[in-house]
Design a protein around this motif. Sequence first.
Motif, mmCIF file in Angstrom:
data_model
loop_
_atom_site.group_PDB
_atom_site.id
_atom_site.type_symbol
_atom_site.label_atom_id
_atom_site.label_comp_id
_atom_site.label_asym_id
_atom_site.label_seq_id
_atom_site.Cartn_x
_atom_site.Cartn_y
_atom_site.Cartn_z
ATOM 1 N N GLU A 77 0.720 -1.140 -0.002
ATOM 2 C CA GLU A 77 -0.061 -0.173 -0.159
ATOM 3 C C GLU A 77 0.777 1.004 0.011
ATOM 4 O O GLU A 77 0.560 2.179 -0.684
ATOM 5 N N THR A 78 1.899 1.192 0.814
ATOM 6 C CA THR A 78 2.904 2.227 0.755
ATOM 7 C C THR A 78 3.553 2.620 -0.690
ATOM 8 O O THR A 78 3.784 3.887 -0.824
ATOM 9 N N GLU A 79 3.883 1.558 -1.199
ATOM 10 C CA GLU A 79 4.569 1.477 -2.363
ATOM 11 C C GLU A 79 3.791 1.651 -3.581
ATOM 12 O O GLU A 79 4.197 1.826 -4.871
ATOM 13 N N GLY A 80 2.243 1.811 -3.413
ATOM 14 C CA GLY A 80 1.589 1.859 -4.449
ATOM 15 C C GLY A 80 1.373 0.445 -5.434
ATOM 16 O O GLY A 80 0.962 0.555 -6.494
ATOM 17 N N ILE A 81 1.481 -0.641 -4.688
ATOM 18 C CA ILE A 81 1.482 -1.855 -5.735
ATOM 19 C C ILE A 81 0.211 -2.437 -5.284
ATOM 20 O O ILE A 81 -0.091 -2.883 -4.266
ATOM 21 N N LEU A 82 -0.512 -2.893 -6.472
ATOM 22 C CA LEU A 82 -1.594 -3.638 -6.488
ATOM 23 C C LEU A 82 -1.389 -5.009 -6.997
ATOM 24 O O LEU A 82 -0.560 -5.053 -7.830
ATOM 25 N N SER A 139 9.331 0.474 -4.596
ATOM 26 C CA SER A 139 8.301 0.286 -5.563
ATOM 27 C C SER A 139 8.821 -0.306 -6.808
ATOM 28 O O SER A 139 8.372 -1.300 -7.487
#
Length: 214
Positions: A77-82, A139
Amino acid sequence: AAFSHEIGYVQGLNYLAATLLYHVHSEPYVFWIMVQLFKRYSFSEYYKRGMPGLVSFFEVLEEGVKLHAPSLATHFETEGILVNMFAMKWALTLFGCKAKLEHSAVIMDIFLQIGWDFLISLSLSLLIESQTTLCQLPSEEILVHIENIPCDFNLERILRITSVLMHRTRKAKIKKTNSLPVLLAAAATSSMSNSSPSSSPQKATTSSSAPSSR
């Protein structure tokens, strides 16, 4: 594509066909196996327009990461990974796009016995096993590392974690999302990682096409 006008041809089907052809060596058999994948294993939900099955797969996997690897979920979530950034290939090709051929035989064999529950648990197991490294990466490096996870892993260990996860899952409440089962286990990550082989169900890798993991 001629057989199923609803699906047509979608990128990813070539990996399924190639994996099956490598192990089965018969085009007619491979064709009818693929027909059954769509009829019996809900592959049409994963390949048709909108890909509702794939969307559900992502949702279940994401919830599984939050439940069993909360630190990794927070880091994602912090690194914007889905999960949809990397798990599409896993689901649509049954890991055929990345796994070693000897591993793909085992994965296909167990999938045909158990279905999507196994593939979700396998995907989660690979992430759990790699979470220590992933939580240390920024990320731009996370996706690169995840891309290589299915290429070379300890098959016996991953199947053991997967098996324990599924064993606990069977005891958990089964919820329904878009008519597809959402399976969430109650076991902690530590209990899965430290579980002994004896806790695994006696089901996996029984087909003659699957090399022994022992």
